[in-house]
Design a protein around this motif. Structure first.
Motif, PDB file in Angstrom:
ATOM      1  N   SER A   1       0.859  -1.196   0.000  1.00  0.00           N
ATOM      2  CA  SER A   1       0.000   0.000   0.000  1.00  0.00           C
ATOM      3  C   SER A   1       0.889   1.239   0.000  1.00  0.00           C
ATOM      4  CB  SER A   1      -0.935   0.022   1.211  1.00  0.00           C
ATOM      5  OG  SER A   1      -0.254   0.449   2.365  1.00  0.00           O
ATOM      6  N   ARG A   2       0.297   2.372  -0.316  1.00  0.00           N
ATOM      7  CA  ARG A   2       1.061   3.630  -0.293  1.00  0.00           C
ATOM      8  C   ARG A   2       1.350   4.076   1.140  1.00  0.00           C
ATOM      9  NH1 ARG A   2      -1.833   4.468  -5.224  1.00  0.00           N
ATOM     10  NH2 ARG A   2      -0.344   4.907  -6.879  1.00  0.00           N
ATOM     11  N   ASN A   3       0.704   3.452   2.109  1.00  0.00           N
ATOM     12  CA  ASN A   3       0.949   3.777   3.514  1.00  0.00           C
ATOM     13  C   ASN A   3       2.252   3.173   4.028  1.00  0.00           C
ATOM     14  OD1 ASN A   3      -1.477   5.182   3.630  1.00  0.00           O
ATOM     15  ND2 ASN A   3      -2.624   3.352   4.219  1.00  0.00           N
ATOM     16  N   HIS A   4       2.786   2.190   3.315  1.00  0.00           N
ATOM     17  CA  HIS A   4       4.039   1.567   3.742  1.00  0.00           C
ATOM     18  C   HIS A   4       5.231   2.415   3.308  1.00  0.00           C
ATOM     19  CE1 HIS A   4       1.398  -1.959   4.138  1.00  0.00           C
ATOM     20  NE2 HIS A   4       2.281  -2.348   5.036  1.00  0.00           N
ATOM     21  N   ASP A   5       6.293   2.347   4.088  1.00  0.00           N
ATOM     22  CA  ASP A   5       7.509   3.092   3.782  1.00  0.00           C
ATOM     23  C   ASP A   5       8.132   2.620   2.471  1.00  0.00           C
ATOM     24  OD1 ASP A   5       7.311   4.534   6.129  1.00  0.00           O
ATOM     25  OD2 ASP A   5       8.647   3.203   7.250  1.00  0.00           O
ATOM     26  N   ILE A   6       8.849   3.534   1.834  1.00  0.00           N
ATOM     27  CA  ILE A   6       9.612   3.195   0.639  1.00  0.00           C
ATOM     28  C   ILE A   6      10.928   2.582   1.092  1.00  0.00           C
ATOM     29  CG2 ILE A   6      10.813   4.131  -1.374  1.00  0.00           C
ATOM     30  CD1 ILE A   6       8.644   6.345  -1.424  1.00  0.00           C
ATOM     31  N   GLY A   7      11.218   1.385   0.585  1.00  0.00           N
ATOM     32  CA  GLY A   7      12.473   0.710   0.921  1.00  0.00           C
ATOM     33  C   GLY A   7      13.624   1.216   0.071  1.00  0.00           C
TER      34      GLY A   7
ATOM     35  N   GLY B   1      10.312  -6.346  -2.479  1.00  0.00           N
ATOM     36  CA  GLY B   1       9.419  -5.321  -1.964  1.00  0.00           C
ATOM     37  C   GLY B   1       8.207  -5.229  -2.870  1.00  0.00           C
ATOM     38  N   TRP B   2       7.345  -4.258  -2.593  1.00  0.00           N
ATOM     39  CA  TRP B   2       6.061  -4.140  -3.272  1.00  0.00           C
ATOM     40  C   TRP B   2       6.011  -2.917  -4.185  1.00  0.00           C
ATOM     41  CZ3 TRP B   2       2.257  -7.794  -2.673  1.00  0.00           C
ATOM     42  CH2 TRP B   2       2.454  -8.730  -1.649  1.00  0.00           C
TER      43      TRP B   2
END
Length: 182
Positions: free
Chosen positions: A61-67, A97-98
């Motif tokens: 989701s866009r709520n997750h941090d960018i790795g 990652g996503w």
């Protein structure tokens, strides 16, 4: 008496819920092992990055941090899981990652021997498929190539200044013995 019946019913209900969750997990695991994701496409599969800038997130989701962020389009990545409109990808280094599905394309590309990036070893590019065919060029590690077709352990690849056949085992972006006909 009512209290004992209620406890027995509660235990039975809990056992049933446990059964349902195990059954649901088994069905999900079976669906993944069969090899299709929510998109109906095979999982795992190779695809390429569509954009010059692709954020890879720690969750779907866009709520997750960018790795991390890829900064080159057409790099090959492997889709290893699907969730709604998100795809879990793995790169040639094994990092995963996503990414949102619209940032990926079915265009097939490959990196030449990226695992040899700090060496001087090159890979022969041949006029025709086969270990004894004429060499037309030598490709260095991390060269990005478009995959035209793959058959009998060799892939026909092309790039800005080259075209020819390369041993399939020297590419990240295609599976061993995968046949591709574009």
């Amino acid at each position: 008496m009512k209290n004992k019946s209620f406890r027995a019913f509660g235990a039975l209900a809990a056992a049933f819920l446990l059964f349902l969750s195990v059954f649901s997990f088994a069905v999900t695991a079976q669906a993944q092992s069969v090899g299709s994701g929510v998109s109906g496409l095979p999982v795992p599969r190779f695809v390429s990055l569509k954009s010059d800038r692709v954020n890879v997130r720690k969750g779907p989701s866009r709520n997750h941090d960018i790795g991390w962020t890829f900064v080159r389009s057409r790099l090959p990545v492997e889709v290893i899981q699907e969730y709604d409109d998100w795809r879990r990808i793995r790169d040639w280094e094994g990092k995963d990652g996503w990414v949102f599905k619209t940032l990926l394309t079915g265009y097939r590309s490959a990196l030449v021997t990226p695992w040899l990036e700090n060496t001087t070893e090159t890979s022969p590019l041949r006029r025709k498929p086969g270990p004894n065919e004429d060499v037309v060029a030598y490709l260095e590690p991390l060269v990005l190539a478009g995959v035209v077709e793959c058959t009998d352990g060799y892939c026909r690849v092309s790039g800005k200044d080259f075209e020819g056949w390369i041993d399939q085992s020297r590419l990240f972006g295609v599976y061993k013995n995968e046949t591709i006909n574009n």
